[in-house]
Design a protein around this motif. Structure first.
Motif, mmCIF file in Angstrom:
data_model
loop_
_atom_site.group_PDB
_atom_site.id
_atom_site.type_symbol
_atom_site.label_atom_id
_atom_site.label_comp_id
_atom_site.label_asym_id
_atom_site.label_seq_id
_atom_site.Cartn_x
_atom_site.Cartn_y
_atom_site.Cartn_z
ATOM 1 N N GLN A 76 0.834 -1.205 0.000
ATOM 2 C CA GLN A 76 0.000 0.000 0.000
ATOM 3 C C GLN A 76 0.867 1.253 0.000
ATOM 4 O O GLN A 76 0.605 2.190 -0.765
ATOM 5 C CB GLN A 76 -0.924 0.007 1.224
ATOM 6 C CG GLN A 76 -2.000 -1.043 1.162
ATOM 7 C CD GLN A 76 -2.692 -1.262 2.501
ATOM 8 O OE1 GLN A 76 -2.134 -0.992 3.566
ATOM 9 N NE2 GLN A 76 -3.912 -1.767 2.437
ATOM 10 N N GLY A 80 1.085 3.727 -3.066
ATOM 11 C CA GLY A 80 0.733 5.121 -2.808
ATOM 12 C C GLY A 80 1.780 6.068 -3.367
ATOM 13 O O GLY A 80 1.458 7.093 -3.972
ATOM 14 N N TYR A 83 1.344 6.293 -7.140
ATOM 15 C CA TYR A 83 0.218 7.164 -7.499
ATOM 16 C C TYR A 83 0.529 8.631 -7.191
ATOM 17 O O TYR A 83 0.162 9.516 -7.956
ATOM 18 C CB TYR A 83 -1.063 6.748 -6.769
ATOM 19 C CG TYR A 83 -1.832 5.679 -7.499
ATOM 20 C CD1 TYR A 83 -2.648 6.003 -8.580
ATOM 21 C CD2 TYR A 83 -1.741 4.348 -7.131
ATOM 22 C CE1 TYR A 83 -3.358 5.036 -9.266
ATOM 23 C CE2 TYR A 83 -2.446 3.365 -7.811
ATOM 24 C CZ TYR A 83 -3.247 3.718 -8.871
ATOM 25 O OH TYR A 83 -3.949 2.754 -9.548
ATOM 26 N N GLU A 84 1.191 8.889 -6.077
ATOM 27 C CA GLU A 84 1.508 10.280 -5.723
ATOM 28 C C GLU A 84 2.385 10.933 -6.781
ATOM 29 O O GLU A 84 2.206 12.101 -7.120
ATOM 30 C CB GLU A 84 2.217 10.329 -4.371
ATOM 31 C CG GLU A 84 2.595 11.744 -3.960
ATOM 32 C CD GLU A 84 3.386 11.819 -2.669
ATOM 33 O OE1 GLU A 84 3.679 12.956 -2.243
ATOM 34 O OE2 GLU A 84 3.717 10.778 -2.081
ATOM 35 N N ALA A 96 -3.395 8.112 -3.691
ATOM 36 C CA ALA A 96 -2.151 7.982 -2.920
ATOM 37 C C ALA A 96 -2.415 8.178 -1.432
ATOM 38 O O ALA A 96 -1.958 7.379 -0.605
ATOM 39 C CB ALA A 96 -1.117 8.992 -3.415
ATOM 40 N N SER A 97 -3.158 9.219 -1.083
ATOM 41 C CA SER A 97 -3.405 9.478 0.336
ATOM 42 C C SER A 97 -4.226 8.362 0.962
ATOM 43 O O SER A 97 -4.002 7.998 2.121
ATOM 44 C CB SER A 97 -4.066 10.843 0.542
ATOM 45 O OG SER A 97 -5.334 10.893 -0.054
ATOM 46 N N LEU A 99 -4.176 5.156 0.071
ATOM 47 C CA LEU A 99 -3.246 4.037 0.265
ATOM 48 C C LEU A 99 -2.307 4.305 1.441
ATOM 49 O O LEU A 99 -2.042 3.416 2.253
ATOM 50 C CB LEU A 99 -2.456 3.782 -1.016
ATOM 51 C CG LEU A 99 -3.260 3.141 -2.146
ATOM 52 C CD1 LEU A 99 -2.555 3.316 -3.491
ATOM 53 C CD2 LEU A 99 -3.512 1.665 -1.852
ATOM 54 N N TYR A 100 -1.806 5.527 1.546
ATOM 55 C CA TYR A 100 -0.956 5.887 2.680
ATOM 56 C C TYR A 100 -1.721 5.763 3.998
ATOM 57 O O TYR A 100 -1.162 5.312 5.008
ATOM 58 C CB TYR A 100 -0.415 7.306 2.548
ATOM 59 C CG TYR A 100 0.630 7.519 1.487
ATOM 60 C CD1 TYR A 100 1.528 6.526 1.114
ATOM 61 C CD2 TYR A 100 0.748 8.757 0.859
ATOM 62 C CE1 TYR A 100 2.498 6.752 0.150
ATOM 63 C CE2 TYR A 100 1.716 8.990 -0.109
ATOM 64 C CZ TYR A 100 2.585 7.985 -0.462
ATOM 65 O OH TYR A 100 3.552 8.223 -1.414
ATOM 66 N N GLY A 111 4.592 4.571 5.096
ATOM 67 C CA GLY A 111 3.230 5.061 4.876
ATOM 68 C C GLY A 111 2.881 6.203 5.816
ATOM 69 O O GLY A 111 2.253 7.187 5.422
#
Length: 182
Positions: A76, A80, A83-84, A96-97, A99-100, A111
């Motif tokens: 994750q 993330g 994606y970020e 992203a956020s 997943l983080y 994370g």
């Protein structure tokens, strides 16, 4: 566990960013279906890191998606990051956020640190220096010694923008945190 708000029930009320976020999630779901059809590796995160190091970002995303959706905090956090930064996938701060958030709640230091930076910048989450401090403080506390000093420098950089009261709030939130919580 979702850290960002859900889209409105009526699709006509969706904003462009929400629609883009949903499109990215649908793309990730498509990648998951592709990952299910391929054989599972002993350690998907290691395989993804090798692909990332070679610059094969699309493969890294494909390998990370299934374990991330199954709840692997390392996958994750790394997904993330992908994606970020838009590596192998369209850049999507909301995804992203989220997943983080999931990785941070599970106690993953990377994370937690990345979620703290998202709160500091206001990327994918409302800007909030107190929550940024909380997550960076937790990351430093849970990190290996090689990462700890880096996470402490990030936390201290955020603290330099805060009042003493805000720092105390961030410390209290970190002290009250229990794994599995946001």
């Amino acid at each position: 566990m979702i850290c960002v708000s859900a889209p409105p029930a009526d699709p006509r009320q969706m904003t462009r960013p929400t629609m883009r976020c949903l499109a990215v999630v649908c793309t990730a779901a498509g990648l998951l279906l592709g990952a299910i059809a391929s054989p599972v590796h002993a350690d998907s995160v290691s395989t993804a890191r090798i692909a990332y190091a070679r610059g094969d970002f699309v493969r890294a995303v494909r390998v990370l998606t299934a374990p991330a959706l199954r709840g692997d905090p390392r996958a994750q956090a790394m997904l993330g990051f992908m994606y970020e930064n838009g590596f192998g996938t369209p850049q999507a701060y909301e995804v992203a956020s989220d997943l983080y958030c999931q990785a941070a709640a599970a106690g993953n230091p990377f994370g937690q640190a990345m979620l703290g930076l998202m709160y500091d910048k206001g990327h994918g989450v409302p800007q909030d220096v107190v929550l940024a401090y909380k997550w960076l403080n937790l990351a430093a506390g849970h990190a290996r010694s090689t990462q700890r000093s880096y996470f402490l420098r990030l936390r201290n950089a955020v603290a330099s923008k805060m009042s003493a009261s805000q720092i105390a709030q961030g410390q209290a939130l970190a002290l009250d945190w229990v794994p599995g919580q946001l």
